[in-house]
Design a protein around this motif. Structure first.
Motif, mmCIF file in Angstrom:
data_model
loop_
_atom_site.group_PDB
_atom_site.id
_atom_site.type_symbol
_atom_site.label_atom_id
_atom_site.label_comp_id
_atom_site.label_asym_id
_atom_site.label_seq_id
_atom_site.Cartn_x
_atom_site.Cartn_y
_atom_site.Cartn_z
ATOM 1 N N TYR A 190 -70.382 -38.357 -15.174
ATOM 2 C CA TYR A 190 -70.369 -38.106 -16.621
ATOM 3 C C TYR A 190 -69.026 -37.509 -17.066
ATOM 4 N N ALA A 191 -68.390 -36.701 -16.208
ATOM 5 C CA ALA A 191 -67.073 -36.151 -16.563
ATOM 6 C C ALA A 191 -66.066 -37.296 -16.697
ATOM 7 N N GLN A 192 -66.101 -38.214 -15.732
ATOM 8 C CA GLN A 192 -65.220 -39.377 -15.770
ATOM 9 C C GLN A 192 -65.472 -40.196 -17.044
ATOM 10 N N PHE A 193 -66.746 -40.422 -17.332
ATOM 11 C CA PHE A 193 -67.156 -41.255 -18.470
ATOM 12 C C PHE A 193 -66.715 -40.624 -19.803
ATOM 13 N N VAL A 194 -66.929 -39.326 -19.939
ATOM 14 C CA VAL A 194 -66.661 -38.649 -21.217
ATOM 15 C C VAL A 194 -65.168 -38.352 -21.381
ATOM 16 N N GLU A 195 -64.520 -37.956 -20.293
ATOM 17 C CA GLU A 195 -63.149 -37.463 -20.431
ATOM 18 C C GLU A 195 -62.086 -38.530 -20.207
ATOM 19 N N ASN A 196 -62.391 -39.554 -19.395
ATOM 20 C CA ASN A 196 -61.357 -40.546 -19.075
ATOM 21 C C ASN A 196 -61.705 -41.955 -19.525
ATOM 22 N N GLU A 197 -62.941 -42.156 -19.978
ATOM 23 C CA GLU A 197 -63.338 -43.508 -20.390
ATOM 24 C C GLU A 197 -63.788 -43.439 -21.847
ATOM 25 N N ASP A 198 -64.755 -44.297 -22.245
ATOM 26 C CA ASP A 198 -65.125 -44.324 -23.665
ATOM 27 C C ASP A 198 -66.476 -43.664 -23.929
ATOM 28 N N GLY A 199 -66.849 -42.693 -23.070
ATOM 29 C CA GLY A 199 -68.194 -42.115 -23.182
ATOM 30 C C GLY A 199 -68.363 -41.047 -24.258
ATOM 31 N N ALA A 200 -67.267 -40.416 -24.696
ATOM 32 C CA ALA A 200 -67.403 -39.309 -25.652
ATOM 33 C C ALA A 200 -68.075 -39.789 -26.928
ATOM 34 N N GLY A 201 -69.091 -39.083 -27.364
ATOM 35 C CA GLY A 201 -69.773 -39.427 -28.617
ATOM 36 C C GLY A 201 -70.785 -40.554 -28.478
#
Ligand code: NAD
Length: 290
Positions: free
Chosen positions: A263-274
């Motif tokens: 989830y850190a990878q997804f939110v911080e480095n990919e398009d997961g935020a929001g």
């Protein structure tokens, strides 16, 4: 009851409005400019806490909770209840409870599950840590703001229950999404996959109630382009709290750690935020075997 409510954001705002609608006298404070139906706004946390039977906090994290507790505990009347509904680290919950008890107050940590919809509809679930007296006083308020309140034991146990639940949820959602992406590559139809798993030993809340595949199973954020719902950012927050607690308690939680890292990878480095936390499925769809 006379209630002080501090932190009137996405969750706290509708929770305070429901208490006022049920006939309680609610004085609210937030650092931001807000207007909440039925709640009289005051100018400081101290003012919201003075002379109230129950002071409720719904704040972003443990550090802010500790700062607000320092402000309100000295002005609260003896025997009053400090009821924190925020999701915070177990250590902060226990520290604030000790501080409140030393000042002659009851303290409860009562994080919630159910999200903004649950806060608006008064259908939250409360996981409560703290003494019986405080729980019995607050029960009436839990019944207005929610549909269920489970007394989990002494202070900090509400937060413990919340992060254990969400660690299971985070890991389960990830494996449900990766299994759908694998099924796609194996040529297995998603509806068939759902029909089998949702009635077999792989079933879970993530599959059965919140299916990450659009158009399959009951309505969920996947049917709404992965608008949250429960945002991946909030799942990451809860997984970090779980791992912090695991470290402090010397518990081995490899799946929780893997879920946090993903989830850190997804939110911080990919398009997961929001995006909703079930948007892990389109993430896996785009990827190959690592
Ligand atoms: P939010 O950011 O919308 O609300 C927090 C509010 O606290 C804001 O309005 C902010 O201005 C206020 N605030 C911050 N510092 C303050 C201070 N010192 N004094 C007074 N007010 C202050 O967040 P939210 O979504 O309402 O979440 C609140 C808590 O509930 C968090 O701990 C979150 O993890 C938890 N939670 C949220 C959800 C959800 O779906 N949003 C679900 C379950 C649990």
């Amino acid at each position: 009851m006379k209630i002080g409510f501090i932190g009137l954001g996405n969750m706290g705002g509708p929770m305070a409005a429901n208490l006022a609608k049920a006939g309680h006298e609610v004085a609210g404070f937030d650092m931001a400019d807000v207007a909440i139906d039925g709640v009289s706004l005051v100018k400081s946390a101290e003012e919201a806490a003075t002379g109230r039977d129950v002071v409720i906090t719904m704040l972003p994290n443990g550090q802010i909770l500790r700062a607000v507790a320092d402000q309100v505990i000295p002005v609260m009347q003896k025997g009053a209840v400090l009821l924190d509904c925020s999701t915070v680290d177990v250590e902060s919950a226990r520290a604030v409870a000790t501080q409140a008890q030393d000042a002659g107050l009851s303290a409860l940590d009562a994080p919630v599950s159910g999200g903004v919809g649950g806060a608006q509809g008064g259908t939250l679930t409360f996981m409560v840590g703290g003494d019986d007296a405080g729980f019995n006083t607050a029960k009436e308020l839990f019944d207005i703001m929610g549909q269920k309140a489970v007394h989990c034991g002494p202070s900090g146990n509400g937060q413990a229950a919340k992060i254990c639940n969400n660690m299971i949820l985070g890991a389960t959602m990830i494996v449900t999404c990766e299994a759908f992406a694998l099924a796609d590559k194996l040529g297995l139809d998603r509806q068939a996959m759902f029909d089998v798993v949702s009635t077999s030993s792989g079933y879970s809340w993530s599959m059965n109630a919140y299916c990450p595949a659009p158009g399959i199973g009951p309505q969920s954020p996947s049917d709404n382009d992965y608008q949250p719902g429960f945002a991946a950012d909030l799942m990451l927050k809860d997984l970090r709290l779980a791992l912090q607690a695991a470290e402090a308690a010397d518990a081995d939680t490899p799946m929780g750690r893997a879920a946090r890292d993903l989830y850190a990878q997804f939110v911080e480095n990919e398009d997961g935020a929001g995006r909703d936390f079930s948007a892990m499925l389109p993430r896996f769809e785009k990827r190959g075997h690592a």
